[in-house]
Design an enzyme around this catalytic site. Sequence first.
Site, PDB file in Angstrom:
ATOM      1  N   HIS A 232       0.800  -1.232   0.000  1.00  0.00           N
ATOM      2  CA  HIS A 232       0.000   0.000   0.000  1.00  0.00           C
ATOM      3  C   HIS A 232       0.831   1.279   0.000  1.00  0.00           C
ATOM      4  CE1 HIS A 232      -3.463   2.572   0.895  1.00  0.00           C
ATOM      5  NE2 HIS A 232      -2.679   3.180   1.760  1.00  0.00           N
ATOM      6  N   GLU A 272      -4.005  -4.558   9.185  1.00  0.00           N
ATOM      7  CA  GLU A 272      -4.211  -3.606   8.095  1.00  0.00           C
ATOM      8  C   GLU A 272      -3.236  -2.434   8.124  1.00  0.00           C
ATOM      9  OE1 GLU A 272      -8.281  -2.500   7.543  1.00  0.00           O
ATOM     10  OE2 GLU A 272      -9.029  -4.523   7.950  1.00  0.00           O
ATOM     11  N   HIS A 274      -1.185   0.598   6.815  1.00  0.00           N
ATOM     12  CA  HIS A 274      -1.342   1.524   5.688  1.00  0.00           C
ATOM     13  C   HIS A 274      -0.103   2.412   5.555  1.00  0.00           C
ATOM     14  CE1 HIS A 274      -5.638   0.330   5.519  1.00  0.00           C
ATOM     15  NE2 HIS A 274      -5.512   0.693   4.271  1.00  0.00           N
ATOM     16  N   GLU A 289      -4.593   0.233  10.659  1.00  0.00           N
ATOM     17  CA  GLU A 289      -5.958   0.764  10.652  1.00  0.00           C
ATOM     18  C   GLU A 289      -6.827   0.195  11.771  1.00  0.00           C
ATOM     19  OE1 GLU A 289      -9.513   1.946   7.530  1.00  0.00           O
ATOM     20  OE2 GLU A 289      -7.848   0.697   6.851  1.00  0.00           O
TER      21      GLU A 289
END
Length: 320
Positions: A232, A272, A274, A289
């Site tokens: 990401h 998650e 990021h 996240e």
Amino acid sequence: MPRRPTPPIAEFPVSDGDAGPYGITCGPDGALWFTLVHHGRIGRITPDGEVTTFPLAPASGGPSVITAGPDGALWFTEFRGHRIGRITTTGTIASFPLPTPDAGPFGITTGPDGALWFTETAADRIGRITLDGDVTEFPLPLSGAFPSAIATGADGRLWFTMNRANAIGAIGVDGEVTVSPLPTPDGAPVGITAGADGAMWFVEIGAGRIGRITPDGKTDEFALPDRAARPHAITADADGSCWFTEWGAARIGRITPGGRIDEYDLPTPSCEPHGIALGPDGAVWAALETGAVARLAPHRDPAPRTGAAGRAPGGPRQGG
């Protein structure tokens, strides 16, 4: 092959699981600053883990990517509020609406001209905002490109990913735009950073690759060992390597200038990751996240997961 020791990784809770730590950057005050995209707050964490958060008004703006400005403040995008925000290190906040309605600003970086440059995902434009809040917008030659992350290159241009156009763009301070399509279909590039080698390094979230593009547009791609990892964001280290988050695999990765890829599992599954940034302490920091910020202490030459890098075709669409 034998597994070498995993580098020390710590996770610091900074919010509840619904707040969504998303973007992160190193501030001029020696702390890490991050966005809480779902709760409309800007957060600050010191290297020893002390956390402070500052509410935005309204809280529905969706603060996304944050960067250190040339004025000693932090600048950030509000994806849902269609504004550019500024916060001082003491917590004073200002907000600047964009001329184009529903522009969806996302990536932001300090440009070579002392202004902040940002992407407008829904308007196919690149924006420029001065420290006084004056905004100029430059249209892209493609529609539906979804310009995403942006970074200043060594050549003085602003380089950005075009997520839905599967291309990398570059814009000069005069507004001239160059577009370089990627060799791999459906790569869906997102994060981008300026490498120590003078090239731009980027991630392909759709194809599970790390890409490198030179100022003249020559592109190389390096496949991740886990093609479904959904890389990401990416940031460059002074030693020539780049660090990146694997949103779909709960890992932090590292790629060397020669293309060797190492991957490090985060302690919490499905966390998650990021945004990613290098901290003042020499560690790598990532926004998770699910409500935390992770700190990885590198430079011990570990390689828990090492894969051969190289070009390979195919991959799914965007995400994350």
